[in-house]
Design an enzyme around this catalytic site. Sequence first.
Site, short mmCIF file in Angstrom:
data_model
loop_
_atom_site.label_atom_id
_atom_site.label_comp_id
_atom_site.label_asym_id
_atom_site.label_seq_id
_atom_site.Cartn_x
_atom_site.Cartn_y
_atom_site.Cartn_z
N ASP A 166 -27.08 -5.31 -28.33
CA ASP A 166 -25.89 -5.61 -27.51
C ASP A 166 -24.61 -5.10 -28.18
O ASP A 166 -24.54 -4.94 -29.39
CB ASP A 166 -25.76 -7.13 -27.30
N GLU A 167 -23.64 -4.89 -27.35
CA GLU A 167 -22.24 -4.67 -27.77
C GLU A 167 -22.10 -3.67 -28.92
O GLU A 167 -21.32 -3.90 -29.85
CB GLU A 167 -21.61 -6.01 -28.17
C1 TNX Z 1 -21.68 -12.19 -26.53
S1 TNX Z 1 -24.35 -12.20 -25.41
C2 TNX Z 1 -22.57 -11.84 -27.50
C3 TNX Z 1 -22.60 -12.57 -28.78
C4 TNX Z 1 -21.55 -13.63 -28.83
C5 TNX Z 1 -21.47 -14.33 -27.49
C6 TNX Z 1 -20.52 -15.48 -27.47
C7 TNX Z 1 -24.52 -11.11 -26.40
C8 TNX Z 1 -25.74 -10.35 -26.25
N1 TNX Z 1 -23.57 -10.92 -27.32
O1 TNX Z 1 -22.46 -11.69 -29.86
O2 TNX Z 1 -21.87 -14.54 -29.81
O3 TNX Z 1 -21.07 -13.39 -26.52
O4 TNX Z 1 -20.60 -16.17 -26.27
#
Ligand code: TNX
Length: 510
Positions: free
Chosen positions: A323-324
Amino acid sequence: MAACQPPKKEIDYPPTDLSKNYLIPKPVKVIPTKTAFGLSKNTVIYTSQDDEQFKNVGAFLANKIKTKTGLDINVNSINENNPIAQIIYINQSDSINLKTPESYQLYIKKDSIFLNAKTAAGAFRGIQTLRQLIPEASNDTLTDHPLWLIPSGKIFDEPKFEYRGIMLDVARHFFTIEEVKKFLDILSYYKYNTLHLHLSDDQGWRIEIKSWPKLTQIGGQTEVGGGIGGFYTQEDYKELVSYAAERHITIIPEIDMPGHTNAASLSYSFLNGNGKIIKPYTGTRVGFSTFATQKDTVYAFLDDVIGEIASISPGPYFHIGGDESHVTKKKDYINFVEKVEKIVQKHGKRMIGWDEIVEGNIDSTSIAQHWNTTANALKASENNSKVILSPAIKAYLDMKYDSLSKHGLDWAGFIPVDVAYKWNPETYVEGLPKESILGIEAPLWSETISNIGELEYLAFPRAIGYAELGWSSSKNLDWEDYKKRLANQVPFLQRMSVKYYPTKSVDWED
Ligand code: TNX
């Protein structure tokens, strides 16, 4: 001989109605027969003899009966001081009516309870139902010893989804094995079968890797807010895996990559791919770190890491995060996911990743965990990959209940207890076929929580509702009905000292 003995005095039980139960998750079918099984010191548990795991399920039940009632119930042996009056039989059955490994049937009569299941996992789910049916108080007037009257009848039950999970982020803040065990105890009561552990992130690396010791020596020593962090040795982790397995819960390990890797790169700087000097990170921003996805040494490192963790994780899955990764070039990200998928498969596991992984050309055996982007969930299903549903706006346990919540974030909105319950995972993503849905998972990110009490505040009661969304058939889901059953969980939650959030939308019984 029998004719000479006085007829055995039949106890007249007060009438019961098994259909008025408070079970969570709600079973598929309940047929009341109006009398009762009197659980007492004269009850014994018997289990199918040729299956060690069924015996363990029997012992587990005896243990929980002891905690709730104080009764010492023998398992597969006779208590010489007590005449046997009632039997609970936990039976391995190959009946075709038991359609899934977790299906079970309960036949509750006056003198016997028959629990049928194909597998020990099914038997284990069935004894949770039985535990929930044991009343808090005994009846002390019907005989010379107390009886816990379990309403009689039949229950046929099976899960809607084969995957019903919670994720716990032990990276942003570390949680001890004792804390995770307590969490597992509560989750198992509501028939969860998966605990996904988010074992690494920018703020910390939480599992010992013997071939790369600095990951925990350096990367394990930080957490959000500047605390001391912590990590699981491989022995600790194995202890958690087996504690979960006793509850028929699979632990899924996640090493998040190629982003969310500051702690790893802090430990071994060759891993770093963002060109900046790495410093310990204890804040809560996301998306600034990346592995050096073009270096062979990074994949050799990952082969060791994934190999070591896979070898102590008996479950079928390995979660790669994904993710991200905002500072990884798109083509590098795609290449990375495809390469790491091969490493995961080499170590005998199926890959799971957050929904972004479908940007790569992933195998149909790999699984996308939908948290944010609907198009990614649909793309996964077009690829014949299964999808785990964790939509942030409905299923994120780290979202605040409302503006007054003591802990939690709010980027995906507030999630009050009723909103968490009132959605249908089968129809939630428009156009996603039911067959593509492996199940649901509620993630608990830990930026704002650092101990079991704070964990419980965010997780409960919402996780109890997600248990029902994962297990019970959609036509049985009804908030008005559910909230009465939820209110009735208080004695259990109190016995377990769970610091749940007592939302005003439920008339709690206390
Ligand atoms: C998004 S959900 C993230 C996390 C954070 C979360 C906080 C996701 C795959 N990544 O790194 O902790 O939001 O709500």
